[in-house]
Design a protein around this motif. Structure first.
Motif, PDB file in Angstrom:
ATOM      1  N   ARG A   1      55.169   6.106  35.896  1.00  0.00           N
ATOM      2  CA  ARG A   1      56.563   5.857  36.275  1.00  0.00           C
ATOM      3  C   ARG A   1      56.641   5.252  37.671  1.00  0.00           C
ATOM      4  O   ARG A   1      57.486   4.382  37.942  1.00  0.00           O
ATOM      5  CB  ARG A   1      57.373   7.154  36.222  1.00  0.00           C
ATOM      6  CG  ARG A   1      57.648   7.669  34.818  1.00  0.00           C
ATOM      7  CD  ARG A   1      58.536   8.909  34.883  1.00  0.00           C
ATOM      8  NE  ARG A   1      59.869   8.602  35.394  1.00  0.00           N
ATOM      9  CZ  ARG A   1      60.763   9.538  35.753  1.00  0.00           C
ATOM     10  NH1 ARG A   1      60.445  10.820  35.664  1.00  0.00           N
ATOM     11  NH2 ARG A   1      61.946   9.179  36.188  1.00  0.00           N
ATOM     12  N   LEU A   2      55.773   5.715  38.564  1.00  0.00           N
ATOM     13  CA  LEU A   2      55.759   5.206  39.930  1.00  0.00           C
ATOM     14  C   LEU A   2      55.464   3.710  39.937  1.00  0.00           C
ATOM     15  O   LEU A   2      56.171   2.920  40.594  1.00  0.00           O
ATOM     16  CB  LEU A   2      54.699   5.952  40.746  1.00  0.00           C
ATOM     17  CG  LEU A   2      54.411   5.427  42.162  1.00  0.00           C
ATOM     18  CD1 LEU A   2      55.655   5.508  43.029  1.00  0.00           C
ATOM     19  CD2 LEU A   2      53.263   6.206  42.798  1.00  0.00           C
ATOM     20  N   ILE A   3      54.450   3.299  39.198  1.00  0.00           N
ATOM     21  CA  ILE A   3      54.075   1.884  39.139  1.00  0.00           C
ATOM     22  C   ILE A   3      55.199   1.051  38.531  1.00  0.00           C
ATOM     23  O   ILE A   3      55.539  -0.032  39.026  1.00  0.00           O
ATOM     24  CB  ILE A   3      52.768   1.717  38.349  1.00  0.00           C
ATOM     25  CG1 ILE A   3      51.599   2.315  39.162  1.00  0.00           C
ATOM     26  CG2 ILE A   3      52.502   0.254  38.024  1.00  0.00           C
ATOM     27  CD1 ILE A   3      50.322   2.482  38.378  1.00  0.00           C
ATOM     28  N   LYS A   4      55.804   1.564  37.482  1.00  0.00           N
ATOM     29  CA  LYS A   4      56.907   0.850  36.829  1.00  0.00           C
ATOM     30  C   LYS A   4      58.084   0.682  37.778  1.00  0.00           C
ATOM     31  O   LYS A   4      58.697  -0.394  37.864  1.00  0.00           O
ATOM     32  CB  LYS A   4      57.339   1.602  35.573  1.00  0.00           C
ATOM     33  CG  LYS A   4      58.422   0.880  34.781  1.00  0.00           C
ATOM     34  CD  LYS A   4      58.781   1.638  33.505  1.00  0.00           C
ATOM     35  CE  LYS A   4      59.876   0.911  32.724  1.00  0.00           C
ATOM     36  NZ  LYS A   4      60.251   1.676  31.488  1.00  0.00           N
ATOM     37  N   ALA A   5      58.412   1.739  38.523  1.00  0.00           N
ATOM     38  CA  ALA A   5      59.533   1.678  39.467  1.00  0.00           C
ATOM     39  C   ALA A   5      59.250   0.670  40.579  1.00  0.00           C
ATOM     40  O   ALA A   5      60.144  -0.094  40.985  1.00  0.00           O
ATOM     41  CB  ALA A   5      59.786   3.062  40.060  1.00  0.00           C
ATOM     42  N   LEU A   6      58.025   0.642  41.076  1.00  0.00           N
ATOM     43  CA  LEU A   6      57.649  -0.301  42.124  1.00  0.00           C
ATOM     44  C   LEU A   6      57.768  -1.742  41.633  1.00  0.00           C
ATOM     45  O   LEU A   6      58.267  -2.624  42.352  1.00  0.00           O
ATOM     46  CB  LEU A   6      56.215  -0.017  42.589  1.00  0.00           C
ATOM     47  CG  LEU A   6      56.018   1.267  43.399  1.00  0.00           C
ATOM     48  CD1 LEU A   6      54.527   1.596  43.533  1.00  0.00           C
ATOM     49  CD2 LEU A   6      56.654   1.151  44.784  1.00  0.00           C
TER      50      LEU A   6
END
Length: 414
Positions: free
Chosen positions: A253-258
């Motif tokens: 989720r972190l990578i997607k949000a970034l």
């Protein structure tokens, strides 16, 4: 016997053992006083010998080696290490951090440079100088007397003993000038040189940016979020332990949000605290993704900061250094209440810092996707001005100037 009485007795026994051991170790230093002090010899160490070639001592060493090559100085650097297999420049002598080797080299060096406490029982001689660079700039987590009743007595004794040996503490801000008195339990000289390890954030940034991607075989346009959680444990307990809980950050989720917010292809670099990385090969993440790279065994955090595009932590002071490099910083503190209960009140109200704060993954993703660069930049500028940051990329030069001045002065008294 009540539980609190048992704990008190256990602490007294532990302290008595540590004091006895320190007295025995001090004898080794006394024995080594038969050898003369060499003002051209400098001993360095990081994280009580567990660290490698990193933090501020590295950048002081780099400046010394540069001046040696130019013929301006002729210093010899000795580095104390628990693991002498760590990589160092060939011009630096690696020495196994055993009692007698430590006692000999510390007893015969004109200057000591460290980023953490020295070893309980160490003796310093007249004609020697001890420069403490410390391993944190502006702190989030409390240190020293700021921990109040949560500061163990043994930690207090070790800190006070070491501070009694220090001649100079380096500072990079007006805030640190004042904080170090209580934080390091220190009454001596504090010199505002700037922080040597921050120099890299002001020099050759583009080169470092390319270098990091090349080393990890990533495309040059790759974006990197450096995730650097601080450690739990350490000196909080009667015995030195470091907790290794599983991180709860949802990296996918972190990578997607970034990528949604900033565009491009993002990777997360996981960098554990040096005192934690020596205890384990990797942190348990419970997640499999080729976009998560563990860089914990890399000794120099600031090289990573210089090559990153963003910074994520819970309570690490390195987030302020990432901000100096112009990067967006985010705080993910899912154990805030427990951490404060164990460690003590934080140095700042978390929500008054210039960084978006999240206590869970949902809020972290929201903070990233709603990140406003203009507002963030304004908050950072206001905060840095308030705490009086004076970093300019020339701290290492100033520190070596001081070492040269001191060693010259000592030679003249011989």
């Amino acid at each position: 016997m009540r539980q609190d009485q048992k704990e008190d007795l256990s602490e007294k026994i532990y302290i008595a053992k540590r004091k006895t051991k320190a007295c025995i170790h001090a004898l080794a230093y006394c024995a080594c006083r038969i050898f003369p002090i060499d003002q051209d010899k400098i001993v360095m160490w990081t994280f009580e010998g567990t660290g490698g070639y990193g933090c501020s001592p590295k950048y002081v060493a780099e400046e010394i080696l540069k001046r040696n090559r130019e013929g301006k100085t002729n210093y010899r650097i000795v580095w104390l290490l628990n693991d002498i297999g760590k990589e160092f420049p060939e011009d630096i002598k690696k020495v196994k951090n055993t009692l007698w080797k430590r006692a000999y080299h510390l007893s015969t060096a004109g200057t000591w440079v460290s980023n953490t406490r020295t070893f309980y029982g160490t003796k310093k001689r007249r004609g020697q100088s001890y420069i403490q660079t410390w391993h944190a700039t502006i702190c989030i987590k409390p240190i020293g007397k700021y921990r109040k009743d949560r500061l163990p007595k043994m930690a207090y004794l070790v800190s006070k003993y070491d501070s009694g040996l220090i001649d100079y503490v380096l500072s990079g801000s007006t805030w640190c000038d004042h904080m170090y008195r209580k934080g390091l339990i220190y009454r001596g000289k504090i010199i505002k040189t700037g922080t040597p390890r921050c120099d890299i954030l002001f020099k050759d940034k583009e080169e470092r940016y390319k270098q990091i991607r090349k080393e990890y075989n990533l495309p040059k346009e790759t974006k990197i979020m450096l995730y650097a959680p601080t450690f739990r444990g350490g000196s909080q307990n009667k015995t030195r332990t470091v907790n290794t809980e599983e991180t709860t950050v949802d990296f996918r989720r972190l990578i997607k949000a970034l990528e949604n917010r900033f565009g491009g292809t993002w990777y997360v670099f996981l960098r554990l605290h040096p005192q934690l990385s020596v205890k384990m090969e990797k942190m348990v993440t419970g997640q499999l993704t080729e976009r998560l790279i563990d860089v914990s065994q890399r000794p120099d955090m600031n090289e990573l900061i210089a090559g990153a595009d963003g910074f994520l932590t819970d309570y690490s002071s390195a987030i302020f250094e990432a901000a100096m490099a112009g990067q967006p910083g985010f705080i993910y503190a899912d154990d805030l209440e427990e951490y404060v209960e164990d460690r003590g009140d934080l140095m700042f109200d978390m929500y008054k810092l210039p960084f978006p704060v999240a206590l869970n993954n949902d809020r972290l993703m929201e903070n990233i996707e709603k990140f406003d660069e203009d507002v963030y930049r304004m908050k950072i500028e206001r905060f840095m001005k308030k705490v009086g940051v004076c970093e300019d990329g020339k701290a290492s030069e100033r520190v070596v100037d001081i070492i040269q001045y001191i060693s010259k002065k000592e030679r003249e008294t011989l």
